[in-house]
Write a protein that holds these residues in place. Structure first.
Motif, short mmCIF file in Angstrom:
data_model
loop_
_atom_site.label_atom_id
_atom_site.label_comp_id
_atom_site.label_asym_id
_atom_site.label_seq_id
_atom_site.Cartn_x
_atom_site.Cartn_y
_atom_site.Cartn_z
N LEU A 50 -5.76 4.65 12.44
CA LEU A 50 -5.19 5.85 11.08
C LEU A 50 -4.28 4.91 10.82
CD1 LEU A 50 -4.95 8.32 9.69
CD2 LEU A 50 -2.75 8.52 11.05
N GLN A 51 -4.38 4.31 9.90
CA GLN A 51 -3.06 2.98 9.84
C GLN A 51 -2.73 3.76 7.84
OE1 GLN A 51 -2.42 -0.37 10.06
NE2 GLN A 51 -1.16 0.83 8.00
N ILE A 52 -1.48 3.66 7.93
CA ILE A 52 -0.60 4.16 6.17
C ILE A 52 -0.79 2.92 5.67
CG2 ILE A 52 0.92 4.67 4.94
CD1 ILE A 52 1.86 6.38 8.19
N CYS A 53 -1.29 2.90 4.62
CA CYS A 53 -0.83 1.56 3.27
C CYS A 53 -0.41 2.04 2.17
CB CYS A 53 -3.12 1.80 2.57
SG CYS A 53 -3.62 0.72 3.98
N MET A 54 -0.25 1.52 1.17
CA MET A 54 0.65 1.82 0.55
C MET A 54 0.14 3.09 -0.73
SD MET A 54 2.83 -0.34 0.54
CE MET A 54 3.59 -0.78 -0.47
N ASP A 55 -1.01 3.40 -0.72
CA ASP A 55 -1.49 4.49 -1.10
C ASP A 55 -1.98 5.63 -0.99
OD1 ASP A 55 -2.94 2.71 -1.86
OD2 ASP A 55 -3.07 2.64 -4.04
N THR A 56 -2.61 5.11 0.33
CA THR A 56 -3.97 5.12 1.21
C THR A 56 -3.53 5.51 2.23
OG1 THR A 56 -6.22 5.42 1.02
CG2 THR A 56 -5.46 3.60 1.20
N LEU A 57 -4.18 6.46 3.11
CA LEU A 57 -4.46 6.52 4.03
C LEU A 57 -6.40 6.05 5.07
CD1 LEU A 57 -3.50 9.96 5.57
CD2 LEU A 57 -2.28 8.17 5.64
N ILE A 58 -6.07 4.87 5.92
CA ILE A 58 -7.69 4.32 6.55
C ILE A 58 -7.63 4.58 7.74
CG2 ILE A 58 -8.67 2.06 6.41
CD1 ILE A 58 -8.25 3.05 4.04
N LEU A 59 -8.87 5.45 8.23
CA LEU A 59 -9.78 5.16 9.52
C LEU A 59 -10.05 4.65 10.13
CD1 LEU A 59 -10.35 8.94 10.09
CD2 LEU A 59 -8.57 7.56 10.85
N ILE A 60 -10.63 3.19 10.47
CA ILE A 60 -11.37 2.25 11.20
C ILE A 60 -11.75 2.62 12.29
CG2 ILE A 60 -11.36 -0.23 11.84
CD1 ILE A 60 -9.53 -0.97 9.62
N PRO A 61 -13.17 2.97 12.85
CA PRO A 61 -13.79 3.44 13.79
C PRO A 61 -13.55 1.94 15.06
CG PRO A 61 -15.19 3.33 13.06
CD PRO A 61 -14.33 2.88 11.89
N PRO A 95 -1.93 -3.11 3.70
CA PRO A 95 -0.59 -2.25 5.48
C PRO A 95 0.03 -1.96 5.31
CG PRO A 95 -2.52 -4.24 5.52
CD PRO A 95 -2.70 -3.74 4.45
N ILE A 96 0.94 -1.40 5.30
CA ILE A 96 2.83 -1.07 5.51
C ILE A 96 2.46 -1.50 7.77
CG2 ILE A 96 4.21 0.50 5.93
CD1 ILE A 96 3.08 2.17 3.84
N GLU A 97 3.08 -2.39 7.46
CA GLU A 97 3.27 -3.09 9.03
C GLU A 97 4.25 -2.14 9.86
OE1 GLU A 97 5.76 -6.67 11.12
OE2 GLU A 97 5.71 -6.23 8.78
N ASN A 98 3.37 -1.95 11.05
CA ASN A 98 3.64 -0.96 12.18
C ASN A 98 3.85 0.72 11.82
OD1 ASN A 98 4.56 -2.78 13.82
ND2 ASN A 98 6.53 -3.03 12.90
N GLU A 99 3.10 0.81 10.97
CA GLU A 99 2.70 2.21 10.37
C GLU A 99 0.91 2.48 10.07
OE1 GLU A 99 4.17 4.06 7.19
OE2 GLU A 99 6.24 3.61 6.88
N MET A 100 0.56 2.60 12.17
CA MET A 100 -0.49 2.63 12.17
C MET A 100 -0.81 3.12 13.98
SD MET A 100 -2.56 -1.14 12.95
CE MET A 100 -2.12 -2.47 13.74
N ILE A 101 -1.50 3.41 14.28
CA ILE A 101 -1.80 4.63 15.62
C ILE A 101 -3.55 5.08 15.94
CG2 ILE A 101 0.83 5.85 15.49
CD1 ILE A 101 -0.59 8.42 15.02
N ILE A 102 -3.40 5.01 17.39
CA ILE A 102 -4.95 5.42 17.71
C ILE A 102 -5.25 6.73 17.13
CG2 ILE A 102 -6.01 5.87 19.08
CD1 ILE A 102 -4.82 2.63 19.92
#
Length: 152
Positions: free
Chosen positions: A50-61, A18-25
């Motif tokens: 919604l988290q921006i990672c180094m090479d992917t977007l992730i959704l955690i419910p 995960p990239i620090e501070n690049e996540m929102i609801i």
């Protein structure tokens, strides 16, 4: 509600960077006003990180009943499959359209100005108006999302 550090631990345990501070609801965005009314009446709007990672977007419910963060990745979108990302202001929210090789994913993020009084504030800060990470991360994360296509 989860703190950013806890969320990063979940991401790292799942093998992501995960990239620090690049996540929102976010939640899924309705197709139209009728869909929005139906979701509201059914209380069926589920929220995700919604988290921006180094090479992917992730959704955690978040859990629908407890609003606790689930320790699972609901959806993974590799940057290599993303063709376009658009962010548009829509009422009190932003609509995020992610076009991939196979689909268009419509997400909604609550604007930061009122997020303290809405679900994004509750989920992103436990009602602590001083530490609402959704509010703090929103502008930067939306800009970072727009830049993903040029990086991919």
């Amino acid at each position: 509600m989860p703190k950013q550090k806890k969320i990063w631990e979940i991401m790292q345990d799942a093998g992501f960077e995960p990239i620090e501070n690049e996540m929102i609801i976010v939640s899924y965005a309705p197709e139209n006003l009728s869909d929005a009314v139906i979701r509201f009446l059914r209380c069926s709007n589920q929220f995700f990180i919604l988290q921006i990672c180094m090479d992917t977007l992730i959704l955690i419910p978040f859990g629908k009943m407890t609003l606790g963060l689930k320790r699972e990745v609901a959806f993974e979108i590799p940057f290599t499959t993303i063709k376009n990302i658009q962010v548009e202001e829509c009422g009190l929210n932003y609509t995020i359209l992610i076009e991939t090789d196979h689909d268009i994913i419509r997400l909604s993020a609550q604007q930061k100005e009122l997020s303290d009084f809405r679900m994004a504030g509750l989920l992103g800060g436990m009602g602590d108006f001083e530490k609402n990470w959704h509010k703090e991360n929103l502008d930067h994360t939306l800009e970072a999302l727009k830049g993903i296509v040029s990086e991919a």
